[in-house]
Design an enzyme around this catalytic site. Sequence first.
Site, PDB file in Angstrom:
ATOM      1  CG  HIS A 132      -2.093   0.883   1.373  1.00 12.24           C
ATOM      2  ND1 HIS A 132      -1.960   2.271   1.928  1.00 12.24           N
ATOM      3  CD2 HIS A 132      -2.850   0.807   1.275  1.00 12.24           C
ATOM      4  CE1 HIS A 132      -2.702   2.935   2.062  1.00 12.24           C
ATOM      5  NE2 HIS A 132      -3.621   2.008   1.496  1.00 12.24           N
ATOM      6  CG  ASP A 209       0.848  -2.548   6.038  1.00 13.09           C
ATOM      7  OD1 ASP A 209      -0.468  -2.543   7.079  1.00 13.09           O
ATOM      8  OD2 ASP A 209       0.868  -1.393   4.786  1.00 13.09           O
ATOM      9  CD  GLN A 212      -7.365  -6.331   3.813  1.00 11.10           C
ATOM     10  OE1 GLN A 212      -7.766  -4.233   3.912  1.00 11.10           O
ATOM     11  NE2 GLN A 212      -8.176  -6.758   3.525  1.00 11.10           N
ATOM     12  CE  LYS A 235      -7.742  -1.946   5.859  1.00  9.84           C
ATOM     13  NZ  LYS A 235      -7.308  -2.143   4.374  1.00  9.84           N
ATOM     14  CB  CYS A 373      -3.460   3.456  -1.217  1.00 17.32           C
ATOM     15  SG  CYS A 373      -4.404   4.470  -0.831  1.00 17.32           S
TER      16      CYS A 373
HETATM   17  N1  PMP Z   1      -1.517  -0.703   4.666  1.00 12.02           N
HETATM   18  C1  PMP Z   1      -2.607  -1.398   3.797  1.00 12.02           C
HETATM   19  C2  PMP Z   1      -2.741  -2.826   3.753  1.00 12.02           C
HETATM   20  C3  PMP Z   1      -4.029  -0.876   4.191  1.00 12.02           C
HETATM   21  O1  PMP Z   1      -5.108  -1.797   3.049  1.00 12.02           O
HETATM   22  C4  PMP Z   1      -4.328  -0.075   4.293  1.00 12.02           C
HETATM   23  C5  PMP Z   1      -5.181   0.913   4.783  1.00 12.02           C
HETATM   24  N2  PMP Z   1      -5.915   0.956   3.519  1.00 12.02           N
HETATM   25  C6  PMP Z   1      -2.966   1.222   5.391  1.00 12.02           C
HETATM   26  C7  PMP Z   1      -1.269   0.578   4.750  1.00 12.02           C
HETATM   27  C8  PMP Z   1      -3.362   2.315   5.009  1.00 12.02           C
HETATM   28  O2  PMP Z   1      -4.292   2.517   6.393  1.00 12.02           O
HETATM   29  P1  PMP Z   1      -4.783   4.002   6.942  1.00 12.02           P
HETATM   30  O3  PMP Z   1      -5.161   4.775   5.993  1.00 12.02           O
HETATM   31  O4  PMP Z   1      -6.326   3.464   7.709  1.00 12.02           O
HETATM   32  O5  PMP Z   1      -3.601   4.691   7.519  1.00 12.02           O
END
Ligand code: PMP
Length: 415
Positions: A132, A209, A212, A235, A373
């Site tokens: 991401h 990370d 997810q 999430k 993203c």
């Molecule tokens: N890493 C992953 C794998 C994600 O799916 C996300 C959010 N979609 C993020 C990082 C970033 O999370 P946030 O926007 O809540 O900070």
Amino acid sequence: MTDTLSPPTIPESLKKAREDFPILKREVNGKPLVYLDNAASTQKPQSVIDAVTRYYSQENANIHRGVHLLSAEATAAYEAARGKLARYLNAADESEVIFTRGATESVNLIAYSFVEPLVQPGDEILITHMEHHANIVPWQLLCERTGAILKVAPIFDNGDLDIDAYLSMIGPRTKLAAAVHVSNAIGTVNPIERIIQAAKAKGVPTLIDAAQSIQHMDLDVQALDCDFLVFSGHKLFAPTGIGGLYGRRSLLDGMRPYQGGGDMIAHVSFDGTTYKEPPSRFEAGTPHIAGGIGLGVAVDYIQSIGRNVMQDYESQLIKYAANRLKNAPGVQLIGEPTHRAGAISFTMENAHPHDIGTILDTEGIAIRSGHHCCEPLMTRFDISATARVSIALYNNHEDIDALISSLAKVNALFG
Ligand code: PMP
């Protein structure tokens, strides 16, 4: 094939889960809501909504600094949430859980406070091709500031990480080995255990990370033996604007603060300032108190269902969805990883993902279209966007069946 094509049975503790989420009762465009956008954000159970309301209506006060009852109650509730998260992740100590705004802020914190002081020009940060942007851009910024180099491990055409390539890229100049646990875009579950073990053997710190994966799988930071793990509350059935970071205490102890301000200091004078120990050192200013409390209640909610129950059920549902999508006319899956959790990306021959999303919305079905993203991942597949279906514990096979019928309409319109 038939076993994965038959709809999964909903386990006892999940039978009433839909009723716990008030938003699932609403209609969208005159149709019952089918919410399949959980990788963007999950819905909130009534218990979390009630906890946030209760905080603002009964306990609202700033934490840590007050001697009055409301402040003491708010502090106790916020710190109790930290304890719940620590137990949820099986951290060795509550001080290893730091509240942040979410996964993005957590990665930026690690980049600034931990990695930056370690790197010299030419040192390397290792990530994967399926990250991401939150686990790419902070490292690019760090590389710009320091002259470090961002190394990217390749993936295969089916969306699996080329794990041998990743492991071979952990070298003498690697200052951090980072990887997404589960891809939010294509659902790949990465072999993070192997990454962590190999990095550890070479003395390289690791960052996972889990933004997810945390809503889908059991995470035990001591068993994993990772150094850092980041996640977002929204999430995980909790409010937006709150999330966290697990950090190994021995590393946190040596890290510089990320932001300066109230609550993170031991003493301040114009001659110099000293800082508190972790976690306070990394929590400058008034935090998202209601969010933290809500996150603790979200953890309680998942525990009441049973993490293994949730994981087993979801893995059957996602297999069912992937099989149905694979057999749906005009649908092309993007990524067919060996291990999948939570999300499926696809395209359709003549319909742009935004058209798919817009037509499904008229049917009350919420999915996401775009690059999720993960632009470098899209480029790897030679596309600019996908349509993405992502499940949570309250989804069922009827949701997937509704999706498939609506996709047949899309195919008839565009095919
Ligand atoms: N890493 C992953 C794998 C994600 O799916 C996300 C959010 N979609 C993020 C990082 C970033 O999370 P946030 O926007 O809540 O900070």
